[in-house]
Design a protein around this motif. Structure first.
Motif, short mmCIF file in Angstrom:
data_model
loop_
_atom_site.label_atom_id
_atom_site.label_comp_id
_atom_site.label_asym_id
_atom_site.label_seq_id
_atom_site.Cartn_x
_atom_site.Cartn_y
_atom_site.Cartn_z
N ARG A 80 0.83 -1.20 0.00
CA ARG A 80 0.00 0.00 0.00
C ARG A 80 0.87 1.25 0.00
NH1 ARG A 80 -5.14 -1.08 4.08
NH2 ARG A 80 -6.28 -2.49 2.69
N SER A 82 0.19 4.11 1.22
CA SER A 82 0.14 4.80 2.51
C SER A 82 1.13 4.23 3.52
CB SER A 82 -1.28 4.72 3.09
OG SER A 82 -1.66 3.37 3.29
N TYR A 96 -2.37 1.64 -8.50
CA TYR A 96 -3.71 1.13 -8.76
C TYR A 96 -4.52 1.24 -7.47
CZ TYR A 96 -1.17 -1.07 -12.63
OH TYR A 96 -0.37 -1.30 -13.72
N VAL A 97 -5.83 1.19 -7.60
CA VAL A 97 -6.71 1.24 -6.42
C VAL A 97 -7.41 -0.11 -6.30
CG1 VAL A 97 -8.70 2.32 -5.35
CG2 VAL A 97 -7.05 3.72 -6.62
N ASN A 99 -9.63 -2.36 -3.39
CA ASN A 99 -10.33 -2.32 -2.10
C ASN A 99 -10.20 -0.95 -1.44
OD1 ASN A 99 -11.07 -5.02 -2.37
ND2 ASN A 99 -9.23 -5.75 -1.32
N SER A 100 -10.37 0.09 -2.24
CA SER A 100 -10.35 1.48 -1.79
C SER A 100 -8.98 1.93 -1.30
CB SER A 100 -11.39 1.71 -0.67
OG SER A 100 -12.69 1.38 -1.13
N ALA A 101 -7.95 1.16 -1.53
CA ALA A 101 -6.60 1.53 -1.12
C ALA A 101 -5.68 1.60 -2.34
CB ALA A 101 -6.05 0.55 -0.10
N LYS A 102 -4.82 2.60 -2.37
CA LYS A 102 -3.88 2.75 -3.48
C LYS A 102 -2.66 1.86 -3.24
CE LYS A 102 -3.54 6.80 -5.24
NZ LYS A 102 -3.20 8.22 -5.49
N ASP A 185 -4.56 1.79 6.33
CA ASP A 185 -5.47 2.83 5.87
C ASP A 185 -6.72 2.83 6.72
OD1 ASP A 185 -3.93 3.76 3.84
OD2 ASP A 185 -4.77 2.41 2.34
N GLN A 187 -10.22 3.59 6.42
CA GLN A 187 -11.21 3.87 5.40
C GLN A 187 -12.54 4.33 5.98
OE1 GLN A 187 -10.43 3.95 2.34
NE2 GLN A 187 -8.36 3.16 2.64
N ARG A 188 -12.65 4.33 7.32
CA ARG A 188 -13.92 4.73 7.93
C ARG A 188 -14.02 6.23 7.99
NH1 ARG A 188 -13.41 1.90 13.54
NH2 ARG A 188 -11.41 2.93 13.32
N SER A 189 -15.17 6.74 7.67
CA SER A 189 -15.39 8.19 7.75
C SER A 189 -16.19 8.51 8.99
CB SER A 189 -16.17 8.67 6.51
OG SER A 189 -17.41 8.03 6.44
#
Length: 223
Positions: A80, A82, A96-97, A99-102, A185, A187-189
């Motif tokens: 990842r 990040s 590439y992205v 599962n919502s991770a770059k 990462d 991913q929760r907002s």
């Protein structure tokens, strides 16, 4: 901790000492020490030890070290963005992205030549690229740096020959696994609770004693 830079064999290029071992490590094999454990898959790499990959049961030996988790996509090793961008300059590498991770690939991948060729290809392995990237993987960028054709191409942040962690606002949080902090990462907002005009406030749900009204002066009925 080992020195932050090392010379490549037969080359004057300075690179992090953990880079080549990370690219060559054996991932996703069973750990020889914890083969009976349910967490025996070797998918972690320590940047400070620069040894081979290890499993999560081995984390106790790397409590104060920088640990990177290796993942898989289409049977190829990826990492990842990040997690590693604070340790090394990963610019010019195709991302590439998933599962919502770059993510990006560690090593070059074979490519079928029968497909449609794009104008943009990797400078090392000629794999098709998107956008304005120069390399398809971290290993290809390493080869590009070693070639020395582009003096501005570097593996270090801001042209500095050190791999000390940089503070980057990437929305990264830390997750503790057996006492070891691994960057992941988040991913929760988090949404702030806002009371709308139609929503009763918390105060309205409390039980307060009702105030009694004072009785007025009684009036006699007219005759």
């Amino acid at each position: 901790m080992v020195s932050s830079i090392v010379k490549m064999e037969n080359d004057d290029v300075m690179t992090p000492p953990w880079l080549t071992p990370m690219l060559r490590a054996d991932y996703f094999v069973t750990c020889s020490i914890h083969s009976q454990s349910s967490k025996s898959e070797c998918n972690l790499f320590c940047l400070d030890c620069s040894g081979n990959a290890f499993c999560s049961s081995c984390l106790a030996h790397h409590r104060t070290h920088r640990v990177i988790q290796i993942r898989r996509s289409s049977y190829h090793n990826v990492v990842r963005v990040s997690e590693i961008q604070k340790h090394i300059d990963i610019s010019c590498i195709q991302t590439y992205v998933i599962n919502s991770a770059k993510i990006f690939f560690l090593n070059a991948r074979p490519q079928c030549r029968t497909g449609k060729s794009l104008n943009k290809t990797c400078q090392i392995c000629s794999r098709n690229l998107l956008d304005s990237f120069l390399f398809c993987s971290l290993a290809c960028k390493l080869e590009g740096v070693k070639n020395g054709e582009d003096p501005n191409l570097t593996l270090f942040h801001s042209g500095k020959s050190d791999d000390s962690p940089k503070i980057i606002n990437t929305g990264i949080c830390s997750r503790l696994i057996d006492g070891i902090s691994i960057a992941v990462d988040d991913q929760r907002s988090e949404t702030a609770g806002v009371l709308s005009p139609e929503t009763p406030s918390i105060e309205s749900h409390r039980n307060y004693p009702m105030k009694s009204r004072r009785k007025g002066i009684p009036q006699r009925a007219p005759f």
